[in-house]
Scaffold this motif. Sequence first.
Motif, PDB file in Angstrom:
ATOM      1  N   ALA A 180      42.140  29.047  48.897  1.00 45.28           N
ATOM      2  CA  ALA A 180      43.020  29.964  48.172  1.00 45.28           C
ATOM      3  C   ALA A 180      42.234  31.164  47.640  1.00 45.28           C
ATOM      4  CB  ALA A 180      43.713  29.234  47.026  1.00 45.28           C
ATOM      5  N   SER A 181      41.050  30.915  47.103  1.00 52.02           N
ATOM      6  CA  SER A 181      40.215  32.007  46.598  1.00 52.02           C
ATOM      7  C   SER A 181      39.786  32.939  47.728  1.00 52.02           C
ATOM      8  CB  SER A 181      38.978  31.436  45.896  1.00 52.02           C
ATOM      9  OG  SER A 181      39.340  30.701  44.743  1.00 52.02           O
ATOM     10  N   GLY A 182      39.491  32.376  48.885  1.00 50.34           N
ATOM     11  CA  GLY A 182      39.120  33.192  50.034  1.00 50.34           C
ATOM     12  C   GLY A 182      40.256  34.096  50.486  1.00 50.34           C
ATOM     13  N   LEU A 183      41.480  33.584  50.429  1.00 51.49           N
ATOM     14  CA  LEU A 183      42.632  34.405  50.810  1.00 51.49           C
ATOM     15  C   LEU A 183      42.790  35.592  49.869  1.00 51.49           C
ATOM     16  CD1 LEU A 183      45.159  35.008  52.444  1.00 51.49           C
ATOM     17  CD2 LEU A 183      46.382  33.284  51.081  1.00 51.49           C
ATOM     18  N   LEU A 184      42.665  35.359  48.572  1.00 54.70           N
ATOM     19  CA  LEU A 184      42.730  36.465  47.617  1.00 54.70           C
ATOM     20  C   LEU A 184      41.611  37.468  47.882  1.00 54.70           C
ATOM     21  CD1 LEU A 184      43.745  37.893  45.062  1.00 54.70           C
ATOM     22  CD2 LEU A 184      42.355  36.293  43.716  1.00 54.70           C
ATOM     23  N   ASP A 185      40.397  36.968  48.085  1.00 57.82           N
ATOM     24  CA  ASP A 185      39.263  37.860  48.341  1.00 57.82           C
ATOM     25  C   ASP A 185      39.483  38.709  49.596  1.00 57.82           C
ATOM     26  OD1 ASP A 185      37.961  36.874  46.114  1.00 57.82           O
ATOM     27  OD2 ASP A 185      36.658  35.516  47.250  1.00 57.82           O
ATOM     28  N   ILE A 222      48.866  40.938  46.027  1.00 64.43           N
ATOM     29  CA  ILE A 222      47.711  40.497  45.229  1.00 64.43           C
ATOM     30  C   ILE A 222      48.128  39.722  43.987  1.00 64.43           C
ATOM     31  CG2 ILE A 222      45.745  41.307  43.872  1.00 64.43           C
ATOM     32  CD1 ILE A 222      45.325  43.462  46.040  1.00 64.43           C
ATOM     33  N   PRO A 223      49.140  40.155  43.213  1.00 70.46           N
ATOM     34  CA  PRO A 223      49.558  39.329  42.071  1.00 70.46           C
ATOM     35  C   PRO A 223      50.020  37.931  42.470  1.00 70.46           C
ATOM     36  CG  PRO A 223      50.434  41.544  41.832  1.00 70.46           C
ATOM     37  CD  PRO A 223      49.850  41.457  43.212  1.00 70.46           C
ATOM     38  N   GLY A 241      37.555  41.886  50.848  1.00 71.06           N
ATOM     39  CA  GLY A 241      37.161  41.692  52.241  1.00 71.06           C
ATOM     40  C   GLY A 241      36.258  40.481  52.372  1.00 71.06           C
ATOM     41  N   VAL A 242      36.361  39.760  53.476  1.00 68.83           N
ATOM     42  CA  VAL A 242      35.525  38.585  53.715  1.00 68.83           C
ATOM     43  C   VAL A 242      34.962  38.628  55.130  1.00 68.83           C
ATOM     44  CG1 VAL A 242      36.794  37.122  52.077  1.00 68.83           C
ATOM     45  CG2 VAL A 242      37.521  37.198  54.471  1.00 68.83           C
ATOM     46  N   ASP A 243      33.830  37.953  55.320  1.00 68.80           N
ATOM     47  CA  ASP A 243      33.204  37.825  56.637  1.00 68.80           C
ATOM     48  C   ASP A 243      33.003  39.183  57.321  1.00 68.80           C
ATOM     49  OD1 ASP A 243      33.224  35.073  56.304  1.00 68.80           O
ATOM     50  OD2 ASP A 243      35.168  34.838  57.279  1.00 68.80           O
ATOM     51  N   GLY A 244      32.657  40.184  56.544  1.00 69.82           N
ATOM     52  CA  GLY A 244      32.393  41.495  57.117  1.00 69.82           C
ATOM     53  C   GLY A 244      33.621  42.324  57.406  1.00 69.82           C
ATOM     54  N   ASN A 245      34.797  41.824  57.078  1.00 64.69           N
ATOM     55  CA  ASN A 245      36.033  42.553  57.306  1.00 64.69           C
ATOM     56  C   ASN A 245      36.410  43.365  56.065  1.00 64.69           C
ATOM     57  OD1 ASN A 245      36.817  41.382  59.973  1.00 64.69           O
ATOM     58  ND2 ASN A 245      36.737  39.501  58.764  1.00 64.69           N
ATOM     59  N   PRO A 246      37.081  44.484  56.249  1.00 61.67           N
ATOM     60  CA  PRO A 246      37.474  45.296  55.099  1.00 61.67           C
ATOM     61  C   PRO A 246      38.544  44.604  54.273  1.00 61.67           C
ATOM     62  CG  PRO A 246      38.513  46.124  57.090  1.00 61.67           C
ATOM     63  CD  PRO A 246      37.546  45.059  57.536  1.00 61.67           C
ATOM     64  N   ALA A 247      38.656  44.972  53.020  1.00 61.39           N
ATOM     65  CA  ALA A 247      39.734  44.459  52.182  1.00 61.39           C
ATOM     66  C   ALA A 247      41.064  44.850  52.809  1.00 61.39           C
ATOM     67  CB  ALA A 247      39.623  45.024  50.777  1.00 61.39           C
ATOM     68  N   TYR A 248      41.942  43.875  52.982  1.00 60.69           N
ATOM     69  CA  TYR A 248      43.188  44.181  53.685  1.00 60.69           C
ATOM     70  C   TYR A 248      44.086  45.100  52.866  1.00 60.69           C
ATOM     71  CZ  TYR A 248      46.383  43.532  57.513  1.00 60.69           C
ATOM     72  OH  TYR A 248      47.167  43.757  58.615  1.00 60.69           O
ATOM     73  N   ARG A 249      43.873  45.141  51.567  1.00 56.86           N
ATOM     74  CA  ARG A 249      44.596  46.104  50.737  1.00 56.86           C
ATOM     75  C   ARG A 249      44.360  47.512  51.264  1.00 56.86           C
ATOM     76  NH1 ARG A 249      43.526  49.820  47.192  1.00 56.86           N
ATOM     77  NH2 ARG A 249      44.906  50.198  45.382  1.00 56.86           N
ATOM     78  N   GLU A 250      43.103  47.805  51.606  1.00 56.59           N
ATOM     79  CA  GLU A 250      42.771  49.135  52.097  1.00 56.59           C
ATOM     80  C   GLU A 250      43.313  49.354  53.498  1.00 56.59           C
ATOM     81  OE1 GLU A 250      41.545  51.382  50.104  1.00 56.59           O
ATOM     82  OE2 GLU A 250      41.575  49.824  48.562  1.00 56.59           O
ATOM     83  N   VAL A 251      43.310  48.307  54.311  1.00 54.32           N
ATOM     84  CA  VAL A 251      43.856  48.425  55.666  1.00 54.32           C
ATOM     85  C   VAL A 251      45.321  48.839  55.607  1.00 54.32           C
ATOM     86  CG1 VAL A 251      44.391  47.167  57.789  1.00 54.32           C
ATOM     87  CG2 VAL A 251      42.230  46.743  56.609  1.00 54.32           C
ATOM     88  N   LEU A 252      46.081  48.200  54.721  1.00 56.54           N
ATOM     89  CA  LEU A 252      47.504  48.521  54.606  1.00 56.54           C
ATOM     90  C   LEU A 252      47.715  49.890  53.979  1.00 56.54           C
ATOM     91  CD1 LEU A 252      50.272  47.156  55.161  1.00 56.54           C
ATOM     92  CD2 LEU A 252      50.269  46.441  52.769  1.00 56.54           C
ATOM     93  N   ALA A 253      46.944  50.200  52.944  1.00 59.23           N
ATOM     94  CA  ALA A 253      47.129  51.463  52.220  1.00 59.23           C
ATOM     95  C   ALA A 253      46.748  52.686  53.048  1.00 59.23           C
ATOM     96  CB  ALA A 253      46.321  51.447  50.925  1.00 59.23           C
TER      97      ALA A 253
END
Length: 419
Positions: free
Chosen positions: A244-249, A108-109, A254-266
């Motif tokens: 680029a903003s979409g990738l960070l989001d 994320i950073p 999460g985008v397009d109804g998908n969960p935040a990938y941070r949570e997927v990994l964690a």
Amino acid sequence: MKHELKKTLKPVELFLAVSLIATVTACGPSAETEGGEGGEGATTEQVEGGEGGEGGEGSEGGEGGEGGEGGEGGEGGEGGEGGEGGEGGEGAVVPSDVLPGFADNVVIPTYVELVAQAKNLKAGVDTFVANPTDESLTATQEIWTNARFSWEQSEAFAFGPAESLGFDGDLDDWPVNEVDLQAVIDSDDEITDEYISELQTTQKGYHAIEMLLFGKAADKTVDAFTPRELELLSALVKNFESTASGLLDSWTDGVDGNPAYREVLATAGSPDNPAYPTLNAAAEEIVQGIIGCLEEVGEEKIGAPIASRDVSEFESQFSQTTLNDLHNNIISAQNAYLGMLPNGTASENSISSLIQSVDASLDADVKLQFDTALALIKEVPGPIEATLDDADAEAAFVKAQESILGLYETFEDKVLPII
């Protein structure tokens, strides 16, 4: 990433069901190849691991170990059963220690910086388009060069949404399809946001912007820009910032109804996580990202142009800044291994600390190999697009390649099996 190596999937067909089932792709503070500082010299801290569980009673009337901390691997005293939930011996690091911080400390950073640089690039291009001068062109070219750093330092972890949602291709596909890009320039098509979004990945992103800004030999002058090129340049940069903003989001919200990938990994290893059914699957994803990055740099980004003697094989050929890309790609792999924090220090819980808890000499060797590879890239006379035919430059380039491929083999043969 190079076009022929990439599997660009358009949003967002099977984000969890397919693309998140451990999809691996190759390859990222900012560092210029000459004089820049990056992950090199980052300090590492040894980690105290958790205690083992209580020892069980011995099978032959004997008691388990004294109060018993689990021995290596978390077993109890001789003949006894291991305590419930006992983890490895003192000092051990396991994937559950590593994964929660990887997104927050590394991914994320890096993407936050990418978005900041994308905004800078848009502002620079807008200024140039409004008033094209030699000074504003030079300033915008420099902004583009700096904007590459954060992206190239992300190449080792371009898995998840970067791959499955097409962000990687939209931002950084190469080589540019020069014929089709020129066709856009020569056409009378109306340039709208939708029009740009529907272009091929090889007609937009970093390298299409690069070709327009620098020309084909890093020698474009302000009077060479046509009104159509300025219009297209402005539209491409707007699309770039949005992507680029979409990738960070995609990692944070999460985008397009998908969960935040941070949570997927964690949450790897939890019953409702089809992407990473085990903790080790997620840790392996990180290591495979490092391996893919090192392989691409050694075999494609360096190996291909050496073999063909063709400078058009270099990733950033138009700006003649490929050495920056290579240096930042290795920093990306190093950051992923060390769990590099935004302040430039290594995380207490990282792939490095996991390896160190199992084989300290291997961890030390990996760190040394990273430092060596980065130093050797800096020693290559540049720009490599102009010096490839020089015998000394080529020898230095080959030496750097050998170092990178040696590091790749270390990860493939020694680090990955531990994970």
